[in-house]
Design a protein around this motif. Structure first.
Motif, mmCIF file in Angstrom:
data_model
loop_
_atom_site.group_PDB
_atom_site.id
_atom_site.type_symbol
_atom_site.label_atom_id
_atom_site.label_comp_id
_atom_site.label_asym_id
_atom_site.label_seq_id
_atom_site.Cartn_x
_atom_site.Cartn_y
_atom_site.Cartn_z
ATOM 1 N N ALA A 1 3.916 11.335 8.029
ATOM 2 C CA ALA A 1 4.830 11.134 6.522
ATOM 3 C C ALA A 1 5.411 9.443 6.594
ATOM 4 O O ALA A 1 5.485 9.136 5.304
ATOM 5 C CB ALA A 1 6.302 11.442 7.349
ATOM 6 N N VAL A 2 6.048 9.130 6.968
ATOM 7 C CA VAL A 2 6.319 7.782 7.868
ATOM 8 C C VAL A 2 4.711 6.399 7.473
ATOM 9 O O VAL A 2 4.733 5.723 6.019
ATOM 10 C CB VAL A 2 6.896 6.630 9.284
ATOM 11 N N LEU A 3 3.429 7.192 7.568
ATOM 12 C CA LEU A 3 2.209 6.636 7.240
ATOM 13 C C LEU A 3 1.683 7.019 5.935
ATOM 14 O O LEU A 3 1.715 5.608 5.526
ATOM 15 C CB LEU A 3 0.660 7.003 8.188
ATOM 16 N N ARG A 4 2.353 8.136 5.757
ATOM 17 C CA ARG A 4 1.891 7.852 4.113
ATOM 18 C C ARG A 4 2.643 7.185 3.225
ATOM 19 O O ARG A 4 2.155 7.010 2.388
ATOM 20 C CB ARG A 4 2.649 9.499 3.692
ATOM 21 N N GLU A 5 4.064 7.083 3.740
ATOM 22 C CA GLU A 5 4.821 6.079 3.305
ATOM 23 C C GLU A 5 4.590 4.463 2.640
ATOM 24 O O GLU A 5 4.135 4.182 1.875
ATOM 25 C CB GLU A 5 6.072 6.079 3.266
ATOM 26 N N ALA A 6 3.910 4.209 4.019
ATOM 27 C CA ALA A 6 3.481 3.025 3.904
ATOM 28 C C ALA A 6 1.875 2.772 3.035
ATOM 29 O O ALA A 6 1.864 1.611 2.428
ATOM 30 C CB ALA A 6 2.246 2.781 5.918
ATOM 31 N N ALA A 7 1.053 4.161 3.476
ATOM 32 C CA ALA A 7 -0.163 3.941 1.985
ATOM 33 C C ALA A 7 0.341 3.631 0.892
ATOM 34 O O ALA A 7 -0.523 3.326 -0.046
ATOM 35 C CB ALA A 7 -1.302 4.728 2.490
ATOM 36 N N ALA A 8 1.059 4.605 0.611
ATOM 37 C CA ALA A 8 1.850 4.177 -1.175
ATOM 38 C C ALA A 8 2.798 2.319 -1.357
ATOM 39 O O ALA A 8 2.571 2.048 -2.268
ATOM 40 C CB ALA A 8 3.556 4.843 -1.207
ATOM 41 N N ARG A 9 2.710 2.366 -0.008
ATOM 42 C CA ARG A 9 3.502 1.000 -0.201
ATOM 43 C C ARG A 9 2.154 0.140 -0.869
ATOM 44 O O ARG A 9 2.540 -1.066 -1.410
ATOM 45 C CB ARG A 9 4.417 0.571 1.397
ATOM 46 N N TYR A 10 1.516 0.409 0.342
ATOM 47 C CA TYR A 10 0.045 -0.867 0.188
ATOM 48 C C TYR A 10 -1.156 -0.102 0.099
ATOM 49 O O TYR A 10 -2.389 0.048 0.888
ATOM 50 C CB TYR A 10 0.185 -1.833 1.428
ATOM 51 N N PRO A 11 -0.794 0.113 -0.726
ATOM 52 C CA PRO A 11 -2.323 0.171 -1.702
ATOM 53 C C PRO A 11 -4.215 -0.114 -2.060
ATOM 54 O O PRO A 11 -4.838 0.928 -0.851
ATOM 55 C CB PRO A 11 -2.779 1.391 -2.994
ATOM 56 N N ARG A 12 -3.955 -1.341 -1.106
ATOM 57 C CA ARG A 12 -5.033 -2.012 -0.848
ATOM 58 C C ARG A 12 -4.578 -2.268 0.143
ATOM 59 O O ARG A 12 -6.150 -3.738 0.674
ATOM 60 C CB ARG A 12 -5.253 -3.177 -2.257
ATOM 61 N N ASP A 13 -4.361 -1.833 1.579
ATOM 62 C CA ASP A 13 -4.996 -2.099 2.589
ATOM 63 C C ASP A 13 -5.807 -1.891 3.156
ATOM 64 O O ASP A 13 -6.107 -0.574 3.578
ATOM 65 C CB ASP A 13 -3.114 -2.347 2.873
ATOM 66 N N ARG A 14 -6.986 -2.185 2.981
ATOM 67 C CA ARG A 14 -7.912 -1.881 3.940
ATOM 68 C C ARG A 14 -8.073 -1.456 5.088
ATOM 69 O O ARG A 14 -8.639 0.226 6.172
ATOM 70 C CB ARG A 14 -9.345 -2.756 4.043
ATOM 71 N N ARG A 15 -7.331 -2.705 6.420
ATOM 72 C CA ARG A 15 -7.310 -1.606 7.292
ATOM 73 C C ARG A 15 -5.905 -0.631 7.711
ATOM 74 O O ARG A 15 -6.587 -0.272 8.426
ATOM 75 C CB ARG A 15 -6.492 -2.615 8.509
ATOM 76 N N LEU A 16 -5.540 -0.195 6.937
ATOM 77 C CA LEU A 16 -4.770 0.558 7.223
ATOM 78 C C LEU A 16 -5.398 1.968 6.532
ATOM 79 O O LEU A 16 -5.220 2.887 7.145
ATOM 80 C CB LEU A 16 -3.573 0.924 5.643
ATOM 81 N N TYR A 17 -6.226 2.134 5.291
ATOM 82 C CA TYR A 17 -6.815 3.025 4.985
ATOM 83 C C TYR A 17 -7.859 2.811 6.085
ATOM 84 O O TYR A 17 -8.478 4.861 6.238
ATOM 85 C CB TYR A 17 -7.273 2.595 3.428
ATOM 86 N N THR A 18 -8.469 2.732 6.420
ATOM 87 C CA THR A 18 -9.587 1.990 7.697
ATOM 88 C C THR A 18 -8.979 3.388 8.989
ATOM 89 O O THR A 18 -9.306 4.676 8.986
ATOM 90 C CB THR A 18 -10.409 0.910 8.402
ATOM 91 N N LEU A 19 -7.257 2.744 9.231
ATOM 92 C CA LEU A 19 -7.328 4.127 10.157
ATOM 93 C C LEU A 19 -7.127 5.374 9.895
ATOM 94 O O LEU A 19 -6.918 6.508 10.135
ATOM 95 C CB LEU A 19 -6.043 3.752 10.582
ATOM 96 N N ILE A 20 -6.175 5.569 8.496
ATOM 97 C CA ILE A 20 -6.687 7.026 8.226
ATOM 98 C C ILE A 20 -7.507 7.530 8.195
ATOM 99 O O ILE A 20 -7.328 8.643 8.478
ATOM 100 C CB ILE A 20 -5.881 6.986 7.149
ATOM 101 N N GLY A 21 -8.592 6.732 7.703
ATOM 102 C CA GLY A 21 -9.726 7.730 7.506
ATOM 103 C C GLY A 21 -9.838 8.251 9.198
ATOM 104 O O GLY A 21 -10.911 9.306 9.316
ATOM 105 N N GLU A 22 -10.321 7.359 10.287
ATOM 106 C CA GLU A 22 -10.889 6.929 11.311
ATOM 107 C C GLU A 22 -9.611 9.078 11.775
ATOM 108 O O GLU A 22 -10.117 9.207 12.691
ATOM 109 C CB GLU A 22 -10.148 6.267 12.507
#
Length: 135
Positions: free
Chosen positions: A23-44
């Motif tokens: 849930a905290v990671l989802r909040e970060a993803a909403a705050r930083y929608p263009r962060d490739r490293r964050l979305y790579t982590l979510i994908g992994e």
């Protein structure tokens, strides 16, 4: 949290802690929608962890990170610590403070860990024996 099985052994409330992390990671993803490293982590994590994948799909969002948290330490056993989170002025960083109730078994366990760590830090280090000296 999700990829190292040993983490589950350290957290008696692993599922609750893991769900909150999602849930905290989802909040970060909403705050930083263009962060490739964050979305790579979510994908992994989505590929490697069925729990993460399921909980990510629930779309829970949370920034809360306070209250009691239980740990299982290999040397001193179970600890219950109170966690407080403070968002720093820049809005990007957080400070986390963990404390034990004074006089509690967890406070004693932390004291023992501190003593053990201090002993480890001051223990004389053995120097490797050189081949020349060993001959």
């Amino acid at each position: 949290m999700f990829l190292d099985p040993a983490t589950r052994a350290l957290l008696p409330d692993w599922e609750m802690t893991a769900r909150l992390s999602v849930a905290v990671l989802r909040e970060a993803a909403a705050r930083y929608p263009r962060d490739r490293r964050l979305y790579t982590l979510i994908g992994e994590l989505s590929v490697a962890s069925p729990e993460f994948r399921t909980w990510w799909a629930e779309h829970e969002v949370d920034t809360r990170c306070r209250g009691p948290k239980r740990f299982r330490h290999p040397l001193v056993g179970e600890l219950t610590l109170h966690v407080e989170a403070l968002q720093l002025q820049d809005g990007e960083r957080w400070l986390y403070a963990y404390s034990a109730e004074p006089g509690s078994p967890s406070a004693e366990a932390l004291r023992l860990l501190g003593t053990w760590a201090a002993t480890e830090d001051t223990a004389p280090k053995q120097r490797p024996v050189s081949r020349t000296a060993a001959s």
